[in-house]
Design an enzyme around this catalytic site. Structure first.
Site, short mmCIF file in Angstrom:
data_model
loop_
_atom_site.label_atom_id
_atom_site.label_comp_id
_atom_site.label_asym_id
_atom_site.label_seq_id
_atom_site.Cartn_x
_atom_site.Cartn_y
_atom_site.Cartn_z
N ASP A 178 0.84 -1.19 0.00
CA ASP A 178 0.00 0.00 0.00
C ASP A 178 0.88 1.24 0.00
O ASP A 178 1.69 1.43 0.91
CB ASP A 178 -0.91 -0.02 1.24
CG ASP A 178 -2.04 0.99 1.18
OD1 ASP A 178 -1.80 2.11 0.70
OD2 ASP A 178 -3.15 0.67 1.62
N ASP B 286 -1.18 -0.73 -4.56
CA ASP B 286 -2.46 -0.16 -4.96
C ASP B 286 -2.30 1.25 -5.54
O ASP B 286 -3.05 1.67 -6.42
CB ASP B 286 -3.46 -0.15 -3.80
CG ASP B 286 -2.94 0.56 -2.56
OD1 ASP B 286 -1.77 0.97 -2.53
OD2 ASP B 286 -3.73 0.70 -1.60
N HIS B 287 -1.32 1.98 -5.06
CA HIS B 287 -1.02 3.33 -5.55
C HIS B 287 0.33 3.73 -4.97
O HIS B 287 0.99 2.93 -4.30
CB HIS B 287 -2.11 4.33 -5.13
CG HIS B 287 -2.46 4.27 -3.68
ND1 HIS B 287 -1.63 4.73 -2.69
CD2 HIS B 287 -3.54 3.76 -3.04
CE1 HIS B 287 -2.18 4.53 -1.50
NE2 HIS B 287 -3.35 3.93 -1.69
N CYS C 230 -7.06 3.56 -1.95
CA CYS C 230 -6.98 2.13 -1.59
C CYS C 230 -8.06 1.26 -2.21
O CYS C 230 -7.78 0.36 -3.02
CB CYS C 230 -7.01 1.98 -0.07
SG CYS C 230 -5.65 2.80 0.77
N LYS D 199 -4.29 -7.51 3.97
CA LYS D 199 -5.20 -6.47 3.54
C LYS D 199 -5.80 -6.80 2.17
O LYS D 199 -5.08 -6.93 1.18
CB LYS D 199 -4.46 -5.13 3.47
CG LYS D 199 -5.35 -3.94 3.18
CD LYS D 199 -4.55 -2.64 3.32
CE LYS D 199 -5.46 -1.43 3.18
NZ LYS D 199 -4.73 -0.17 3.41
N HIS E 161 -2.74 24.77 -9.28
CA HIS E 161 -4.01 24.42 -9.92
C HIS E 161 -5.08 24.42 -8.82
O HIS E 161 -4.81 24.03 -7.69
CB HIS E 161 -3.90 23.05 -10.58
CG HIS E 161 -5.08 22.65 -11.39
ND1 HIS E 161 -6.23 22.14 -10.82
CD2 HIS E 161 -5.31 22.68 -12.73
CE1 HIS E 161 -7.11 21.87 -11.77
NE2 HIS E 161 -6.59 22.20 -12.94
#
Length: 539
Positions: free
Chosen positions: A48, A321-322, A88, A136, A259
């Site tokens: 994760d 996941d990222h 997640c 997880k 931004h």
């Protein structure tokens, strides 16, 4: 940590590979070989918040990741792998379903797949695989805190509230403290034990999934009952694996040049106040140390496979996941399409996979599902968003790749959750990354040339309108993002109204004590009024 792990680490750092490679000599098949001749075992380790760039740059100089490097040497590293949603639950929903988040309506960390949704693990089990999962999972609906879902529902409200704790770096234990994330180690031990005592005695192939929490930041109790996760915690043992002098300080634009979405994200993540260079470097160094601990868990699984003789017929995938911004763009956490948040590791190792490959093709988590079925010789029974990665491996001949199975030259990611005040869509083709928001015109689009601007500091959308428009046209062929944004907006209102009505007279007290309580309680009437105006709006 097992003695074998220590031996592996020692051998890796000393350059003595005989211990490492013992039991790891699988047969290298000819290019025409088929995984289906002898169905291999499958092991997937999904962590994760692991920044994928660390698996090739700057990991070699910043932090010691011996087992990632080992997989690089003996496997294939997909250098341009991305999450399909940088948060997640939705990202893991894409991994397990093989479908983009908008197709499964995985809008936030609370709304993802239903519990009985068929996954690739279910398909493998139906086709004779022994399956097991530890750690997880986090891809079904109903998880995560109340704060997290309310923050996602109310992102269109015209207010700015801090939703996270200020990111901090902390140290625990001493020079011998190896197991900082004890829960992850326990799950890794359970997976290792299962391999030694269950998988090794089976005649049928197996599929093992291990989900890790690291290197995700730790909870911050000062945030209240829902906590935040803004503490980068590690021990002196793991900090020694980091080359502190090599830790860079990212360049930040001035807040006035941000931004609009970036400003909202930086504010809600509690990052708009002043940070010293020491604070930033410490946060980044601690994050890298947490990645080193994650790498050691990967090492325990690799060593177990080697010791049991299972490695020679097992395909191993290491991914996340990222990523984690770790103070890039004046943010930590994820929820962003910038490289630190969206670029993930993806390394494959196993029989029929040539070692030392660095594959530049664009891939993403939705490719996991079709890849695993391709490995196991199972035909696809439904249309998926992803494509098998096997044709991209040099061991597969061109004759085996048909046009309908050819991997596209683009990747797509989307985000609909908290800490970002508009649905976000990202398309990458070649060196160009295009990001657009909501309806496509209410907020300015972004276009980055990653070859000349890897830090994504120069928005080229105005300078290259033809490329911007071509990217937007291609994106519309993938998803009607205006319609999706509208659906998410309506969903958020409906969910908030239902939740508000369920609380009755307790509503004001509950909402005042969510994770944004430090700001909310300064002027609760104003913020409740802002919500009422949002609920009465036409949109």
């Amino acid at each position: 940590m097992r003695i074998l792990i220590v031996s592996f680490l020692s051998a890796l750092f000393s350059g003595k590979w005989s211990v490492i490679t013992m039991g790891m000599h699988w047969k290298q098949a000819s290019p025409s070989s088929d995984f289906g001749v002898r169905r291999p075992n499958i092991v997937i380790i999904t962590c994760d918040s692991f920044d994928g760039r660390l698996t090739f740059y700057p990991g070699n100089t910043t932090v010691a990741l011996p087992f990632v490097n080992f997989m690089n040497s003996y496997g294939a590293n997909f250098l341009n792998a991305y999450t399909n949603s940088p948060i997640c639950c939705p990202s893991r929903a894409a991994l397990w379903s093989g479908l983009f988040a908008h197709l499964t309506e995985s809008w936030n960390n609370y709304k993802c797949l239903e519990k009985d949704y068929p996954t690739w693990m279910d398909v493998l089990k139906q086709h004779g695989y022994l399956t097991q999962m530890f750690g997880k999972l986090d891809y079904t609906s109903g998880h995560h805190s109340l704060s997290n879902r309310v923050e996602a529902w109310t992102r269109d409200v015209e207010f700015l509230l801090r939703q996270e704790g200020r990111p901090v770096a902390e140290v625990t234990g001493n020079q011998t403290t190896v197991r900082v994330m004890e829960k992850d180690w326990q799950n890794t031990d359970s997976a290792s034990c299962w391999l030694r005592h269950a998988a090794v005695s089976q005649t049928q192939p197996f599929a093992l999934y291990l989900g890790l929490n690291l290197p995700h930041p730790y909870p911050t109790p000062t945030m209240g009952e829902d906590f935040g996760s803004s503490t980068f915690l590690t021990s002196p043992y793991w900090l020694k694996k980091v080359s502190y002098d090599a830790v860079t300080i990212p360049t930040w634009l001035h807040l006035s040049d941000f931004h609009p979405v970036d400003y909202y994200s930086s504010y809600t993540k509690n990052c708009t106040s002043n940070f010293t260079e020491q604070e930033i470097r410490d946060i980044r160094a601690h994050y890298y140390a947490m990645c080193a601990e994650t790498d050691a868990m990967l090492g325990e699984i690799l060593s177990t496979l080697a010791e049991t003789g299972l490695l020679q017929n097992t395909v191993i995938i290491f991914t996340s996941d990222h990523g984690e911004l770790a103070m890039e763009h004046r943010q930590f956490y994820k929820m962003s399409m910038y490289e630190g948040s969206s670029h993930i590791p993806f390394i494959m190792m196993g029989p029929n996979i040539k070692g030392g490959q660095q594959i530049s093709s664009l891939v993403s988590l939705v490719d996991v599902y079709p890849t695993l079925l391709d490995i196991s010789g199972i035909p696809l029974s439904k249309n998926l968003s992803g494509f098998s990665l096997l044709p991209l491996l040099s061991q597969r001949s061109q004759e085996e790749t048909t046009p309908e199975k050819e991997h596209p030259d683009w990747i797509f990611s989307e985000f609909h959750g908290s800490d970002v005040n508009a649905s976000t869509y990202m398309l990458r083709i070649g060196k160009w990354k295009y990001i657009t928001y909501g309806d496509g015109y209410s907020m300015p689009a972004q276009l980055f040339d990653l070859s000349s601007d890897p830090d994504e500091l120069k928005n080229m959308a105005a300078a290259f309108p033809d490329i911007r428009d071509a990217m937007d046209k291609k994106l519309h062929l993938i998803v009607n993002y205006t319609a999706v944004s509208t659906s998410v907006h309506q969903y958020n209102k409906q969910q908030f109204i239902s939740w508000k009505e369920s609380l009755g007279q307790n509503y004001s007290t509950v909402i005042a004590n969510l994770r944004w309580h430090r700001d909310w309680q300064n002027d609760p009437q104003k913020y409740e009024h802002d919500i009422e105006m949002w609920l009465k709006g036409k949109s």
